[in-house]
Motif scaffolding. Structure first.
Motif, mmCIF file in Angstrom:
data_model
loop_
_atom_site.group_PDB
_atom_site.id
_atom_site.type_symbol
_atom_site.label_atom_id
_atom_site.label_comp_id
_atom_site.label_asym_id
_atom_site.label_seq_id
_atom_site.Cartn_x
_atom_site.Cartn_y
_atom_site.Cartn_z
ATOM 1 N N THR A 1 0.823 -1.203 0.000
ATOM 2 C CA THR A 1 0.000 0.000 0.000
ATOM 3 C C THR A 1 0.859 1.256 0.000
ATOM 4 O O THR A 1 1.877 1.321 0.683
ATOM 5 C CB THR A 1 -0.924 0.016 1.226
ATOM 6 O OG1 THR A 1 -0.134 -0.096 2.406
ATOM 7 C CG2 THR A 1 -1.910 -1.155 1.186
ATOM 8 N N VAL A 2 0.428 2.227 -0.766
ATOM 9 C CA VAL A 2 1.106 3.518 -0.830
ATOM 10 C C VAL A 2 0.093 4.598 -0.475
ATOM 11 O O VAL A 2 -0.925 4.751 -1.165
ATOM 12 C CB VAL A 2 1.694 3.801 -2.225
ATOM 13 C CG1 VAL A 2 2.413 5.153 -2.248
ATOM 14 C CG2 VAL A 2 2.626 2.682 -2.668
ATOM 15 N N ALA A 3 0.371 5.329 0.582
ATOM 16 C CA ALA A 3 -0.453 6.475 0.955
ATOM 17 C C ALA A 3 0.108 7.693 0.237
ATOM 18 O O ALA A 3 1.286 8.014 0.383
ATOM 19 C CB ALA A 3 -0.423 6.686 2.464
ATOM 20 N N ALA B 1 3.560 10.365 -10.519
ATOM 21 C CA ALA B 1 4.587 9.458 -11.043
ATOM 22 C C ALA B 1 5.625 9.109 -9.973
ATOM 23 O O ALA B 1 6.298 8.078 -10.076
ATOM 24 C CB ALA B 1 5.276 10.069 -12.256
ATOM 25 N N ASP B 2 5.739 9.928 -8.936
ATOM 26 C CA ASP B 2 6.663 9.622 -7.844
ATOM 27 C C ASP B 2 6.285 8.327 -7.128
ATOM 28 O O ASP B 2 7.117 7.737 -6.436
ATOM 29 C CB ASP B 2 6.706 10.774 -6.829
ATOM 30 C CG ASP B 2 7.334 12.034 -7.397
ATOM 31 O OD1 ASP B 2 8.061 11.953 -8.411
ATOM 32 O OD2 ASP B 2 7.080 13.121 -6.827
ATOM 33 N N ALA B 3 5.063 7.863 -7.306
ATOM 34 C CA ALA B 3 4.638 6.597 -6.695
ATOM 35 C C ALA B 3 5.174 5.391 -7.456
ATOM 36 O O ALA B 3 5.254 4.295 -6.887
ATOM 37 C CB ALA B 3 3.111 6.530 -6.630
ATOM 38 N N ASN B 4 5.548 5.546 -8.704
ATOM 39 C CA ASN B 4 5.980 4.403 -9.513
ATOM 40 C C ASN B 4 7.129 3.616 -8.905
ATOM 41 O O ASN B 4 7.046 2.390 -8.818
ATOM 42 C CB ASN B 4 6.310 4.843 -10.937
ATOM 43 C CG ASN B 4 5.083 5.306 -11.696
ATOM 44 O OD1 ASN B 4 3.968 4.974 -11.340
ATOM 45 N ND2 ASN B 4 5.301 6.073 -12.748
ATOM 46 N N PRO B 5 8.217 4.263 -8.478
ATOM 47 C CA PRO B 5 9.308 3.471 -7.867
ATOM 48 C C PRO B 5 8.876 2.755 -6.590
ATOM 49 O O PRO B 5 9.350 1.658 -6.305
ATOM 50 C CB PRO B 5 10.400 4.509 -7.566
ATOM 51 C CG PRO B 5 10.052 5.716 -8.346
ATOM 52 C CD PRO B 5 8.579 5.668 -8.607
ATOM 53 N N LEU B 6 7.949 3.364 -5.844
ATOM 54 C CA LEU B 6 7.464 2.716 -4.631
ATOM 55 C C LEU B 6 6.662 1.470 -4.978
ATOM 56 O O LEU B 6 6.793 0.433 -4.319
ATOM 57 C CB LEU B 6 6.620 3.696 -3.813
ATOM 58 C CG LEU B 6 7.327 4.967 -3.359
ATOM 59 C CD1 LEU B 6 6.353 5.890 -2.639
ATOM 60 C CD2 LEU B 6 8.522 4.648 -2.487
ATOM 61 N N LEU B 7 5.842 1.555 -6.008
ATOM 62 C CA LEU B 7 5.103 0.375 -6.463
ATOM 63 C C LEU B 7 6.058 -0.721 -6.924
ATOM 64 O O LEU B 7 5.863 -1.892 -6.605
ATOM 65 C CB LEU B 7 4.139 0.751 -7.586
ATOM 66 C CG LEU B 7 2.967 1.638 -7.180
ATOM 67 C CD1 LEU B 7 2.232 2.144 -8.417
ATOM 68 C CD2 LEU B 7 2.030 0.906 -6.248
ATOM 69 N N ASP B 8 7.090 -0.339 -7.660
ATOM 70 C CA ASP B 8 8.082 -1.322 -8.114
ATOM 71 C C ASP B 8 8.780 -1.989 -6.935
ATOM 72 O O ASP B 8 8.977 -3.216 -6.928
ATOM 73 C CB ASP B 8 9.125 -0.658 -9.019
ATOM 74 C CG ASP B 8 8.575 -0.301 -10.380
ATOM 75 O OD1 ASP B 8 7.542 -0.847 -10.794
ATOM 76 O OD2 ASP B 8 9.204 0.539 -11.044
ATOM 77 N N ASP B 9 9.143 -1.190 -5.923
ATOM 78 C CA ASP B 9 9.804 -1.753 -4.742
ATOM 79 C C ASP B 9 8.885 -2.729 -4.010
ATOM 80 O O ASP B 9 9.328 -3.799 -3.587
ATOM 81 C CB ASP B 9 10.227 -0.636 -3.777
ATOM 82 C CG ASP B 9 11.378 0.200 -4.305
ATOM 83 O OD1 ASP B 9 12.034 -0.194 -5.290
ATOM 84 O OD2 ASP B 9 11.616 1.283 -3.729
ATOM 85 N N LEU B 10 7.623 -2.362 -3.868
ATOM 86 C CA LEU B 10 6.671 -3.257 -3.203
ATOM 87 C C LEU B 10 6.483 -4.547 -3.990
ATOM 88 O O LEU B 10 6.462 -5.636 -3.428
ATOM 89 C CB LEU B 10 5.324 -2.555 -3.003
ATOM 90 C CG LEU B 10 5.307 -1.446 -1.954
ATOM 91 C CD1 LEU B 10 4.023 -0.637 -2.045
ATOM 92 C CD2 LEU B 10 5.484 -2.027 -0.558
#
Length: 136
Positions: free
Chosen positions: A99-101, A122-131
């Motif tokens: 989950t990303v808040a 788009a700053d959420a993209n690397p976080l999604l990839d890491d998850l």
């Protein structure tokens, strides 16, 4: 920007971008079409003789509906990722693996795997990839 960068990011990874919201279906359907979500849903307004009544025609449970989409595609909830920003996202946050808040309430940030404050989704993209890489 004519498309949501996160939706395109998901599609490039063969992830199914789904929009679940507490906004009326007329809103979610428009947003899904405009930004390229594969599926969308929300509560339906009451309609009688083609006119909105001001009431609810069908209630919506984001968590249950998102999990039903995952099941229909053979994806375990633990492998699902979601973005959210408020208290209404907490049941879905509790049901999925990552989950990303995003620009979220303190309660939502506390429940999320990770969070960010940004002007660019788009700053959420690397976080999604890491998850995803971590097994979510």
């Amino acid at each position: 920007m004519d498309r949501v960068v996160v939706v395109d990011h998901c599609r490039r990874r063969d992830w199914l971008p789904v929009l679940t919201s507490l906004a009326w279906t007329v809103v979610t359907a428009h947003l899904a079409q405009r930004f390229g979500f594969a599926l969308s849903g929300g509560p339906a307004p009451g309609v009688v003789d083609g006119a909105f009544t001001g009431g609810v025609g069908r209630y919506w449970d984001e968590r249950a509906e998102a999990l039903a989409v995952a099941a229909a595609h053979g994806v375990a909830p633990a492998r699902c990722l979601t973005l959210g920003d408020s208290r209404s996202d907490l049941p879905l946050f509790a049901a999925v693996g990552g989950t990303v808040a995003v620009n979220a309430s303190a309660e939502c940030v506390a429940a999320a795997s990770t969070s960010l404050m940004t002007q660019d989704l788009a700053d959420a993209n690397p976080l999604l990839d890491d998850l995803a890489a971590s097994g979510c």
